[in-house]
Design a protein around this motif. Structure first.
Motif, short mmCIF file in Angstrom:
data_model
loop_
_atom_site.label_atom_id
_atom_site.label_comp_id
_atom_site.label_asym_id
_atom_site.label_seq_id
_atom_site.Cartn_x
_atom_site.Cartn_y
_atom_site.Cartn_z
N THR A 160 44.61 81.45 -20.34
CA THR A 160 44.01 80.38 -19.37
C THR A 160 44.47 80.95 -18.28
O THR A 160 45.54 81.51 -17.44
CB THR A 160 44.88 79.01 -19.58
OG1 THR A 160 45.09 78.76 -20.92
CG2 THR A 160 44.44 77.97 -18.70
N LEU B 180 44.44 79.84 -14.00
CA LEU B 180 44.32 78.63 -13.10
C LEU B 180 44.07 79.38 -11.84
O LEU B 180 44.41 80.23 -11.35
CB LEU B 180 45.71 78.11 -12.88
CG LEU B 180 46.43 77.50 -14.33
CD1 LEU B 180 47.56 76.78 -14.17
CD2 LEU B 180 45.28 76.63 -15.22
N ARG C 186 40.00 80.17 -21.12
CA ARG C 186 40.12 78.76 -20.74
C ARG C 186 40.44 78.89 -19.33
O ARG C 186 40.76 79.82 -18.66
CB ARG C 186 41.13 77.81 -21.36
CG ARG C 186 40.57 77.77 -22.65
CD ARG C 186 41.86 76.87 -23.67
NE ARG C 186 43.16 77.54 -23.51
CZ ARG C 186 43.46 78.47 -24.35
NH1 ARG C 186 42.62 78.67 -25.34
NH2 ARG C 186 44.65 78.92 -24.53
N GLY D 165 41.44 76.40 -15.57
CA GLY D 165 42.13 75.30 -15.18
C GLY D 165 42.56 75.56 -13.62
O GLY D 165 41.72 76.44 -12.89
N ILE E 140 38.52 68.53 -8.70
CA ILE E 140 38.37 69.08 -10.10
C ILE E 140 36.97 68.75 -10.29
O ILE E 140 36.08 69.46 -10.95
CB ILE E 140 39.18 68.32 -10.95
CG1 ILE E 140 40.66 68.82 -10.52
CG2 ILE E 140 39.06 68.68 -12.24
CD1 ILE E 140 41.90 68.19 -11.34
N GLN F 224 34.04 71.17 -11.49
CA GLN F 224 33.45 70.97 -12.66
C GLN F 224 31.86 70.81 -12.76
O GLN F 224 31.31 71.29 -13.67
CB GLN F 224 34.17 69.68 -13.45
CG GLN F 224 33.91 69.78 -15.12
CD GLN F 224 34.30 70.99 -15.66
OE1 GLN F 224 35.27 71.17 -16.14
NE2 GLN F 224 33.40 71.77 -16.08
N LEU G 251 37.09 72.64 -17.31
CA LEU G 251 38.49 72.81 -16.76
C LEU G 251 39.59 72.22 -17.61
O LEU G 251 39.40 71.04 -17.80
CB LEU G 251 38.45 72.37 -15.39
CG LEU G 251 37.68 72.91 -14.22
CD1 LEU G 251 37.73 72.41 -12.87
CD2 LEU G 251 38.15 74.55 -14.15
N THR G 252 40.73 72.65 -18.21
CA THR G 252 41.19 72.17 -19.05
C THR G 252 42.83 72.07 -18.58
O THR G 252 43.73 71.45 -19.26
CB THR G 252 41.39 73.40 -20.33
OG1 THR G 252 42.09 74.33 -19.89
CG2 THR G 252 40.08 73.48 -20.83
N VAL G 253 43.09 72.30 -17.38
CA VAL G 253 44.64 72.19 -16.97
C VAL G 253 44.55 71.82 -15.42
O VAL G 253 43.72 72.51 -14.71
CB VAL G 253 45.52 73.56 -17.27
CG1 VAL G 253 46.71 73.28 -16.50
CG2 VAL G 253 45.43 74.01 -18.67
N ASP G 254 45.40 71.17 -15.36
CA ASP G 254 45.66 70.65 -13.75
C ASP G 254 47.29 70.79 -13.45
O ASP G 254 47.85 70.08 -13.97
CB ASP G 254 45.26 69.47 -13.23
CG ASP G 254 45.29 69.54 -11.51
OD1 ASP G 254 45.70 70.52 -11.04
OD2 ASP G 254 45.29 68.18 -10.87
N CYS H 149 42.47 63.18 -15.13
CA CYS H 149 42.92 64.21 -16.13
C CYS H 149 42.88 63.55 -17.44
O CYS H 149 42.53 64.42 -18.43
CB CYS H 149 44.15 64.76 -15.60
SG CYS H 149 44.12 65.88 -14.07
N ILE I 161 42.08 66.96 -19.56
CA ILE I 161 42.84 67.73 -18.70
C ILE I 161 44.24 67.95 -18.79
O ILE I 161 44.92 66.77 -18.50
CB ILE I 161 42.32 67.78 -17.24
CG1 ILE I 161 40.84 67.86 -17.31
CG2 ILE I 161 42.97 68.82 -16.31
CD1 ILE I 161 40.25 67.59 -15.81
#
Length: 323
Positions: free
Chosen positions: A133, A135, A163, A165, A174, A178, A185-188, A224, A229
């Motif tokens: 991942t 970020l 992945r 984020g 976001i 996106q 986007l899978t993480v914040d 999220c 997310i």
């Protein structure tokens, strides 16, 4: 994996299972300068990694700037000592911040060529072929989202990043990015703790005069949650504010709740975050193995706080009644 103590560590789940807690590697690698890391720094990092794995933590969070790159580098050394470990963990790192250098001030930089270069450098330091991942560390006001998207698509297409984020971004930021991405986007990752409570306060200060002093971006938790997310909470242990020697009303409540639930104050701090329905994942950033192990129940047990206990701890930390 066998560490300096000669102990064999337990097997851990495969990559992709982030679990309840993330280990933050910012404290590894020696000083915040460009002095080379030492063998002692590698041993220190390995001891921290061992403690995290013993607790069942399998996601390790980095950034290219941590300790001027040394955090990633010593972690790569740890991986080189432990054949097979890489396949059993999730590696997460960040890019987008440039540290001060000489007369040049620190700044943000999410230009496409910078992202591509920084990822290559992280891969080299971490001694891996792929980042699980990536970020974007901070928003860069001068970076066009189309340019960012171009870099992320290239990294994904080349198999260098699985992945993506963001960190320290609002729901609007976001969504804006996106809309230009073909990958989700899978993480914040945001600062969230009992000390940094604005992520909770923002939801209850609506229509009050105190709302103007709350800086958390409205709607970010909801966005999220609605878009799958994962919210990650950096600074989750509040830098020892409630678990050190300094007495405080919240610290007293914390100690009492820890005794009641037969666990540690560190675990209760993490439970307070995990108990929120947004299913926030705390990032534990201490490099002390004993403190890492004190968080184990937050990994292996369901958050044990009842509603009354959760509110009691919140109000004690606020130092004032709810509005």
């Amino acid at each position: 994996m066998t560490g300096p103590t000669g102990r064999t560590l337990p097997e851990v789940p495969g990559a992709g299972d982030n679990g309840r807690v993330v280990y933050g590697c910012m404290g590894l690698g020696g000083g915040w300068d460009e002095t080379p890391y030492t063998a002692a720094d590698i041993d220190h990092a390995q001891a921290a990694v061992e403690a995290a794995l013993e607790c069942g933590i399998t996601t390790f969070d980095h950034a290219d700037i941590y300790r001027f790159g040394k955090s990633e580098a010593v972690f790569g050394e740890v991986l080189s000592r432990a054949p097979g470990l890489r396949e059993r963990i999730v590696l997460q790192t960040k890019c987008g911040i440039r540290l001060p250098q000489g007369d040049r001030p620190g700044r943000y930089d999410l230009r496409a060529d910078t992202i591509l270069r920084r990822v290559e450098e992280s891969l080299t330091r971490l001694r891996t072929d792929v980042i699980d991942t990536l970020l974007l560390h901070r928003p860069d006001p001068l970076a066009a989202p189309e340019e960012i998207a171009k870099a992320l698509h290239a990294l994904h297409g080349q198999g260098l990043v699985r992945r993506f984020g963001v960190s320290n971004m609002s729901a609007a930021q976001i969504a804006h990015l996106q809309a230009r991405l073909d990958v989700p986007l899978t993480v914040d990752q945001l600062e969230m703790s009992l000390a940094r409570r604005d992520w909770v306060e923002a939801g209850v200060l609506v229509n009050t005069s105190a709302a103007a002093q709350c800086g958390f971006p409205a709607g970010t938790l909801e966005h999220c949650t609605d878009h799958d997310i994962e919210l990650q909470a950096w600074g989750a242990l509040a830098r020892g504010r409630y678990t050190g020697d300094e007495p405080s009303p919240a610290g007293e409540v914390l100690q009492r709740l820890a005794r009641r639930h037969d666990t540690t104050p560190e675990t209760v701090l993490l439970w307070w975050i995990q108990r929120h329905p947004a299913r926030v994942v705390p990032v534990v950033g201490t490099s002390r193995p004993d403190r890492i192990r004190a968080c184990r129940d937050a990994v292996v047990r369901e958050p044990g706080l009842g509603d009354e206990e959760w509110y009691e701890l919140w109000i004690a930390a606020r130092g004032a009644p709810l509005p």
